[in-house]
Write an enzyme that holds these catalytic residues in place. Structure first.
Site, PDB file in Angstrom:
ATOM      1  N   ASP A  31      75.360  -8.358  -9.970  1.00  0.00           N
ATOM      2  CA  ASP A  31      76.134  -7.320 -11.295  1.00  0.00           C
ATOM      3  C   ASP A  31      76.102  -5.938  -9.976  1.00  0.00           C
ATOM      4  O   ASP A  31      75.235  -5.444  -9.276  1.00  0.00           O
ATOM      5  CB  ASP A  31      75.122  -6.913 -12.007  1.00  0.00           C
ATOM      6  N   HIS A  59      68.426  -3.735 -15.695  1.00  0.00           N
ATOM      7  CA  HIS A  59      68.726  -5.203 -16.588  1.00  0.00           C
ATOM      8  C   HIS A  59      67.600  -5.009 -17.401  1.00  0.00           C
ATOM      9  O   HIS A  59      66.052  -5.333 -16.646  1.00  0.00           O
ATOM     10  CB  HIS A  59      68.658  -6.737 -15.733  1.00  0.00           C
ATOM     11  N   SER A  96      67.932  -3.569 -11.250  1.00  0.00           N
ATOM     12  CA  SER A  96      66.868  -4.850 -11.880  1.00  0.00           C
ATOM     13  C   SER A  96      65.919  -5.147 -11.218  1.00  0.00           C
ATOM     14  O   SER A  96      64.748  -3.857 -11.651  1.00  0.00           O
ATOM     15  CB  SER A  96      68.223  -5.638 -11.384  1.00  0.00           C
TER      16      SER A  96
END
Lengths: 132, 579, 187
Positions: C131, C38, C12
């Site tokens: 995540d 992301h 991310s």
């Protein structure tokens, strides 16, 4: 269109000044904003580029500003890099992960900053639709 | 039986002529009566009282007479009297008949008619239980005699009957009265028993209360209405060192002596004071209902003690004031503990404040550090003058130090923060160390140091991956700094049941005896002379905090100066992995 | 039996730079690389382009239905969740955000199955949130090898920390060491 524009959003004038000086030393076009509102107005006026965003600002913090940018459809064409004294971000970041490309902690050295900015500018200069 | 006069007569005689005669005398109306009646009817003359008339039944044999008597009893119309002939052949004679008559009705008045004197009175008496119910009529008899007998005997029957009834009533009344008295007596007896029992109870109760008072854990004494001490329990004896014998029955504020050394008013004497007076005397006196309580500081047994006491008036059952009672408690220890506690709380508050301040400071330092970090390198790049360059180099190093101090201090505070709970996971020990060795590779290379990781790869410890990484980072950085030039740093682990002892050894500076504890203190630097800008002296303090967070121990061993140092610490083993 | 090696990377904030560093160290490898970053639809192609310039293997946005090929790097596009069918066919699906994000690393990793032949490697790099933690746990369960970025080199130590906390991570390394480890495992 060549993007070489940087925006620094920070409520501390010396931080703004430092970033300004660093950018100018490598001929990067730099815009300053003292807070979220100013940042948004620059974006509304057409600014697109790499936005260096402080998190802890009075009135509107970094996360709120990002949410506002996305909400107003002003995100496209920008890369957002958080520039902050906070060690690790808190849960207020949940939901905007994909809009934050990088996270730099203060204090940072000039070389480190320049390297990042230049790389992100090259990304922004990629023409749309092109696949490798 | 009605109250009406009983005029029934039974005649038992075997001679019919007698019956006729008697009837004439007793039953039939006399001519005089008839004349009288006529007079009354015709001339309205005053009616003269007539001679009484009788009812007469006849029987010609004794047996017949008995039958008639029985019948009369059944009809509840008994004969008041009977005339009985002495001789009545062929059946019973007079005496036998009377015997039987009386067996059936003992109340029957009897006149025995006898012409013969073949039975003397004595003989008759022998055969019959006469009492006063037998009279004798000798033949030939007079009509007047017969009449008189009938009159008097029926009257006598009547009177007897009445007397009998009256007697029965009286007897009944007496019986009932006796019953009542009996019951009343019983009740009285019961009452007396009850009363005695109650008295005993009261005595017992008083005894119990006295006992209770005596053994109450709180020091207590009681005074009567005149202020004389009437109870002084064990606890107050102990508290004051004054035994009962010395103070019971003493008045004139004797109870103040053990506490104040002089005779004076104490709490128990202030029960009737008004609020204003009270407040003037003692601050902190409280009144709740009739009870007063207060705290005082007294000198007892050469020591200053804090005493809390409460006093209340005593009343008897009629509501009159009969004295007072006061209880005392030595709360010196309590007050002391409270003092300590508030001191500790103040300290805690202070350190919480300090922690918050540190965190805030850490945040706030980063902003002014930014321009220094950002701009000094730029300035240096633009300068050619070596002197200026040197100055800026020094400035930069300073700034680095500040930054290092701030960030390490922050780290230490963060690790010490009570709110962050450790969430332990299994962490493979050897690979964690390996990772950190790689991190310090540059540092090791600079000084030519070799680092040897001799930890068994199968060992898995329980802990925070993040903190353990930080731990080894700090340890290895520390070793790299103090190891000998071109020397070796060795890391190994020794297993125990449930735990592992890790050792990090360098062959460098070593420690002075007595320093091995101090090196874990904040800001300690082993070599004071070497102004090491790269170290803030916080590295080992951070290591210690991390080991403590993991409930382990950490300590240092050194054979002496120049003989190297070994830092050792314990960690818990995880479920899986070799034990 | 064709040996199909698959490396799935979740990353991310700080991703573009970290990926650049990682793939800058990797020579062309006999493995397919799927990167779940992301990202938004406005940015995904730019990142792909940037990475493509720095990596020794071609980088492109993953296309729905395509089969993964070794020696290629695929970037999950913004606005979709990416699942792999049989560990090799790309399935893009719309849906709710998972762990507040889309595309979600967990969704991709949890769609993987035990490989019949070849290696399966899961990597979680810098990022905020958690995540990828469950995804790592899953990869370990189906017999894969798992790597998490170390704290020192991570821009944000959120996702790698969450992954390490599961206890299912085999190696904790900085990007250059991860590259070395990949060469070792897939070589």
């Amino acid at each position: 269109m060549n993007h070489n524009k940087i925006m620094i959003v920070d409520d501390n004038e010396y931080v703004r000044a430092s970033v300004e000086i660093i950018c100018q030393s490598v001929q990067l076009d730099i815009t300053c904003a003292a807070g979220g509102e100013e940042c948004l107005s620059h974006l509304e006026s057409g600014f697109r580029g790499v936005i260096l965003m402080d998190i802890m600002m009075p009135e509107m913090d970094g996360w709120d500003t990002i949410r506002e940018i996305v909400g107003r459809g002003l995100y496209d064409g920008n890369i957002i890099v958080m520039l902050t004294g906070m060690g690790e971000p808190d849960a207020k970041m949940d939901g905007v992960q994909e809009y934050v490309t990088d996270y730099m902690t203060k204090p940072f050295g000039p070389d480190q900053l320049i390297e990042s900015l230049q790389y992100y500018l090259t990304l922004l200069n990629v023409t749309s639709g092109a696949h490798a | 039986m009605s109250q009406v006069e009983n005029r029934r007569i039974l005649l038992i005689d075997d001679t019919p002529a007698i019956h006729e005669d008697f009837r004439k005398i007793l039953v039939d109306r006399s001519p005089a009566d008839e004349l009288n009646e006529m007079e009354v009817a015709l001339f309205g003359a005053k009616p003269q009282t007539a001679a009484p008339r009788f009812e007469m039944d006849s029987a010609y044999q004794g047996e017949e007479g008995l039958a008639k008597l029985r019948a009369s009893l059944e009809d509840d119309r008994p004969y008041a009297m009977a005339f009985v002939d002495m001789r009545m052949p062929p059946g019973w004679d007079g005496v036998e008949t009377i015997e039987r008559l009386w067996a059936a009705d003992p109340r029957l008045q009897v006149v025995i008619c006898t012409a013969y004197s073949d039975y003397s009175w004595e003989q008759v008496l022998e055969r019959l239980e006469v009492g006063d119910r037998l009279l004798v009529l000798k033949k030939p008899f007079d009509a007047v005699e017969v009449c008189q007998l009938a009159k008097t005997l029926t009257a006598k029957w009547q009177l007897s009957r009445q007397a009998e009834l009256k007697l029965a009533v009286l007897e009944d009344a007496v019986r009932r009265r006796t019953e009542q008295l009996g019951a009343a007596n019983e009740a009285l007896q019961a009452d007396i028993v009850e009363r005695r029992r109650a008295e005993q109870e009261t005595v017992n109760a008083y005894r119990r209360i006295a006992d209770i008072l005596e053994f109450l854990p709180d020091a207590t004494f009681v005074v009567d209405g005149e202020g004389t001490v009437i109870a002084w329990n064990r606890a107050i004896e102990e508290m004051t060192g004054t035994p009962k014998g010395e103070i019971l029955n003493q008045g004139n504020f004797a109870y103040a002596l053990p506490f104040y050394g002089t005779r004076r008013r104490i709490l128990i004497d202030m029960l009737d004071d008004d609020q204003e007076t009270l407040e003037r005397r003692y601050s902190g006196i409280r009144r709740e209902g009739k009870t007063l309580s207060a705290e005082a500081r007294v000198l007892m047994g050469g020591e200053v003690r804090d005493i809390w006491s409460s006093a209340a008036p005593l009343y008897n059952m009629q509501g009159a004031r009969v004295g007072g009672i006061q209880s005392l408690r030595d709360i010196t220890e309590l007050r002391r503990a409270e003092q300590e506690r508030s001191t500790l709380e103040a300290q805690l508050h202070h350190s919480s404040m300090m922690q918050a301040l540190m965190i805030q400071l850490g945040h706030d330092l980063k902003t002014p550090l930014t321009p220094l970090f950002a701009l000094l390198p730029l300035v240096r790049k633009q300068l050619s003058d070596p002197a200026l360059d040197r100055m800026l180099e020094i400035c930069q190093n300073s700034v680095n130090q500040i930054q290092g101090l701030s960030s390490k201090a922050q780290e230490l505070v963060r690790l010490s923060c009570r709110q962050t709970a450790l969430q332990p996971v299994p962490v493979p020990l050897s690979s964690a160390v390996e990772c950190c060795i790689n991190g310090c590779a540059t540092l090791f290379r600079q000084r030519g140091i070799t680092c040897v990781n001799a930890i068994d790869p199968g060992i898995v410890v329980e802990g925070s991956s993040e903190q353990l990484t930080l731990l080894f980072d700090n340890l290895l950085t520390n070793s790299a700094r103090y190891a000998a030039e071109n020397g070796t740093v060795r890391i190994w682990a020794e297993l125990e049941p449930g735990a592992v002892t890790v050792s990090v050894q360098d062959d460098g500076l070593g420690l002075k005896p007595g320093q091995s504890g101090m090196i874990f203190d904040e800001f300690f630097k082993a070599d004071a002379a070497r102004h090491d800008q790269d170290t803030q002296g916080l590295g080992l303090a951070i290591c210690k905090r991390i080991v403590l967070n993991h409930k382990g121990r950490i300590w240092a061993e050194s054979a002496g100066i120049g003989k190297g140092t070994t830092i050792r610490f314990t960690l818990a083993l995880a479920e899986k992995g070799i034990k | 039996m064709l040996k199909r090696n698959l490396v799935v990377i979740g990353v991310s904030t700080g991703g573009p730079f970290t990926l650049k560093e990682l793939f800058g160290e990797l020579p062309p490898m006999n493995a397919a690389f799927v990167i779940v970053l992301h990202i938004t639809q406005q940015m995904d192609y730019r990142i792909a382009r940037g990475l493509d310039a720095a990596a020794s293997m071609p980088v492109a946005l993953a296309v729905d239905g395509e089969h993964l090929r070794g020696g290629n790097i695929y970037l999950a596009p913004g606005g979709f969740h990416l699942k792999l069918d049989g560990n090799q066919r790309v399935v893009l699906c719309e849906g709710e955000r998972v762990n507040y994000v889309q595309p979600s690393v967990d969704v991709t990793m949890q769609s993987l199955t035990r490989p019949l032949g070849g290696s399966l490697i899961g990597i979680v790099l810098t990022g905020m949130g958690k995540d990828g933690a469950e995804g790592i746990r899953h990869i370990k369960k189906v017999g894969g090898v798992t790597i998490a970025q170390d704290q020192k080199s991570s821009t944000i130590y959120g996702m790698p920390k969450a992954a390490a906390q599961t206890g299912a991570v085999d190696f904790v390394l900085p990007p250059k060491k991860i590259a070395a480890k990949l060469i070792e495992l897939l070589g």
